[in-house]
Design an enzyme around this catalytic site. Structure first.
Site, PDB file in Angstrom:
ATOM      1  N   ASP A 116       0.844  -1.186   0.000  1.00 28.91           N
ATOM      2  CA  ASP A 116       0.000   0.000   0.000  1.00 28.91           C
ATOM      3  C   ASP A 116       0.886   1.245   0.000  1.00 28.91           C
ATOM      4  O   ASP A 116       2.108   1.158  -0.098  1.00 28.91           O
ATOM      5  CB  ASP A 116      -0.886   0.010   1.253  1.00 28.91           C
ATOM      6  CG  ASP A 116      -2.011  -1.019   1.167  1.00 28.91           C
ATOM      7  OD1 ASP A 116      -2.254  -1.528   0.066  1.00 28.91           O
ATOM      8  OD2 ASP A 116      -2.627  -1.300   2.205  1.00 28.91           O
TER       9      ASP A 116
ATOM     10  N   LYS B  24      -4.549   2.516  -1.920  1.00 29.55           N
ATOM     11  CA  LYS B  24      -5.811   3.257  -2.081  1.00 29.55           C
ATOM     12  C   LYS B  24      -5.582   4.650  -1.526  1.00 29.55           C
ATOM     13  O   LYS B  24      -5.168   4.815  -0.382  1.00 29.55           O
ATOM     14  CB  LYS B  24      -6.943   2.559  -1.333  1.00 29.55           C
ATOM     15  CG  LYS B  24      -7.227   1.158  -1.851  1.00 29.55           C
ATOM     16  CD  LYS B  24      -8.202   0.438  -0.959  1.00 29.55           C
ATOM     17  CE  LYS B  24      -8.478  -0.953  -1.504  1.00 29.55           C
ATOM     18  NZ  LYS B  24      -7.264  -1.781  -1.569  1.00 29.55           N
TER      19      LYS B  24
ATOM     20  N   MET C  27      -7.818   9.240   9.733  1.00 25.45           N
ATOM     21  CA  MET C  27      -8.392   9.497   8.405  1.00 25.45           C
ATOM     22  C   MET C  27      -9.604  10.425   8.482  1.00 25.45           C
ATOM     23  O   MET C  27     -10.575  10.256   7.748  1.00 25.45           O
ATOM     24  CB  MET C  27      -8.788   8.175   7.722  1.00 25.45           C
ATOM     25  CG  MET C  27      -7.654   7.182   7.619  1.00 25.45           C
ATOM     26  SD  MET C  27      -8.175   5.568   6.973  1.00 25.45           S
ATOM     27  CE  MET C  27      -9.198   4.971   8.338  1.00 25.45           C
TER      28      MET C  27
END
Length: 474
Positions: A32, A55, A170
């Protein structure tokens, strides 16, 4: 066929020892977005296939179904697959989903936990998520809900009542909404709050305020970002870290692996291969006659010599009357693994000292590299080259404080690959290695014993000398 889930941690150097070892064994790496971008530049990973499956919010993302299918297909090819994720694989990641898919497909997997940004980033900014008298607990919350429209919104009424620390991951895009929801549900607007932007990056920055002001204070914050809410957000613990020296290692794959077991953060450069010399022992193993006639001593000049010797000699009972000498403690340990105890180890771990100090007068075989440092001193010693060192192509552009050379062959391989020290201080495992380095007009410090522990001891001495010269505290 296997998959290992590895948490890379949230920044440079925060992958665990177990995780780094597993990563270096991988043949395929699915990774990632990583805050430690240099992790994949490890020379030990040079031959591994690396596939980005990250992502990113607002950017191209690899669909989860595609990532899972890729994991299964690569594992079914019989490959050792590493699934490398930032932080920990199971903290607001999709590691659980991927593991369930592997389990359903009958593919074995291993889980290597990682350091979570929920704890590590606040700590690096000087914020303890728990502290006696301030916060007895902490709660980690995702800052956005899943794409599933049926997903439940966080229970802000319950969150607002918690007396411990709240850590939102996030959540930068929804910062105003998060703060507003907490205040609307009873959290005092004056509660300390901090936004920690781009933790562990060079441009990391901390924004401090209160629950009522932080969305304005942190309007310029960049992702990834963490919101910390609670009394601990008022902490500003100032770090004064003592930096440990960094290492590069030049040698065979086996030596690099052993050094990494002692110093996992070292950067390996396996630039040397060992190639056995065919029929080197044939004159001493005649069929139907006594092996090693007229020989009293077998003198091993390296661990490599021991491995090749015992592969060639076959039935070890033919060695029963012989005596054994080893050039150093590490070589003696290798001999012990073969079931034999060294009868003699010289005071200094080199071939010349062995020849000078070997007791008795019986004929001795010096067993080592084809171009060994131990030249024949007289007719008592007969040198047998069991192997030769061969340079393996590879980049050798160093960026560490020290570089360890494990052999003269390693020195030659480094310079044949146009290696650049870039200020790294060379430390050599013995006098012959330092002599080889001198032929390239380069000085090398010599370990007091020809062992990995001896190398680390010499580095400690060099560091103490440097600190004494600069007046640094140890």
């Amino acid at each position: 066929m296997s998959v290992t889930f590895i948490g890379a941690g949230p920044g440079p150097g925060l992958i665990t020892v177990r995780g780094l070892e597993a990563l270096r064994r991988a043949e395929v790496i699915l990774y990632d977005d990583l805050l430690d971008e240099d992790l994949l530049s490890d020379p030990a990973l040079e031959s591994a296939e690396k596939i980005f499956v990250g992502k990113r919010s607002g950017a191209h993302s690899v669909p989860q179904e595609e990532t899972t299918a890729l994991l299964i297909s690569k594992a079914n090819e019989g490959k050792r697959v590493a699934r490398l994720k930032g932080g920990d694989s199971f903290v607001f990641g999709r590691g659980g989903e991927e593991a369930l898919a592997l389990q359903a497909a009958g593919i074995p997997f291993e889980l290597v936990p990682g350091v979570s940004s929920a704890i590590a980033v606040p700590e690096d900014f000087g914020i303890p998520v728990t502290h006696r008298g301030k916060a007895r607990s902490f709660t980690v919350v995702t800052g956005h809900t899943a794409a599933d429209p049926t997903a439940k919104e966080e229970n802000y009424e319950a969150l607002a009542k918690l007396e411990g620390t709240l850590v939102f991951l996030m959540g930068l895009r929804n910062l105003s909404q998060i703060c507003g929801n907490l205040i609307d549900n009873g959290k005092p607007p004056e509660t300390p709050a901090s936004v920690l932007s781009k933790g562990f990056a060079k441009d990391a920055i901390r924004y401090d305020g209160t629950l009522g002001t932080i969305d304005t204070v942190a309007k310029d914050a960049k992702t990834p970002a963490i919101l910390v809410v609670g009394d601990v957000a008022s902490f500003h613990l100032e770090q004064t870290p003592a930096t440990a020296p960094s290492f590069s290692v030049i040698g065979t794959e086996n030596f690099c692996r052993k050094f990494l077991a002692k110093c996992p953060s070292a950067v390996p450069f396996p630039l040397v291969d060992i190639r056995p010399v065919e029929n080197s022992l044939a004159p001493f193993l005649p069929k139907g006659q006594e092996a090693f006639q007229d020989i009293e001593w077998l003198c091993f000049l390296s661990a490599n010599a021991i491995h090749i010797f015992f592969e060639r000699v076959g039935d070890v009972r033919k060695l029963a009357r012989l005596r054994f000498a080893c050039v150093g403690a590490a070589t003696a340990d290798t001999l012990k693994e073969k079931g034999f105890v060294a009868d003699f180890v010289p005071s200094r771990f080199d071939g010349e000292t062995l020849q000078r100090e070997l007791p008795g007068e019986g004929t001795a075989l010096l067993l080592g590299a084809k171009k060994s440092d131990a030249a024949d001193r007289d007719t008592r010693f007969r040198k047998i080259g069991l192997y030769e060192t061969v340079t393996r192509p590879g980049t050798a552009d160093l960026s560490t404080d020290y570089v360890v050379f494990a052999s003269a062959g390693g020195v030659n391989a480094f310079f044949e690959n146009n290696g650049r020290l870039n200020g790294a201080v060379p430390v050599c495992i013995g006098n012959p290695t330092a002599a080889a380095l001198a032929t390239y007009d380069t000085k090398g410090y010599i370990a007091p014993t020809a062992t990995i522990d001896g190398i680390l001891e010499e580095v400690r001495r060099l560091e103490e000398t440097r600190r004494g010269q600069t007046g640094e505290n140890s």
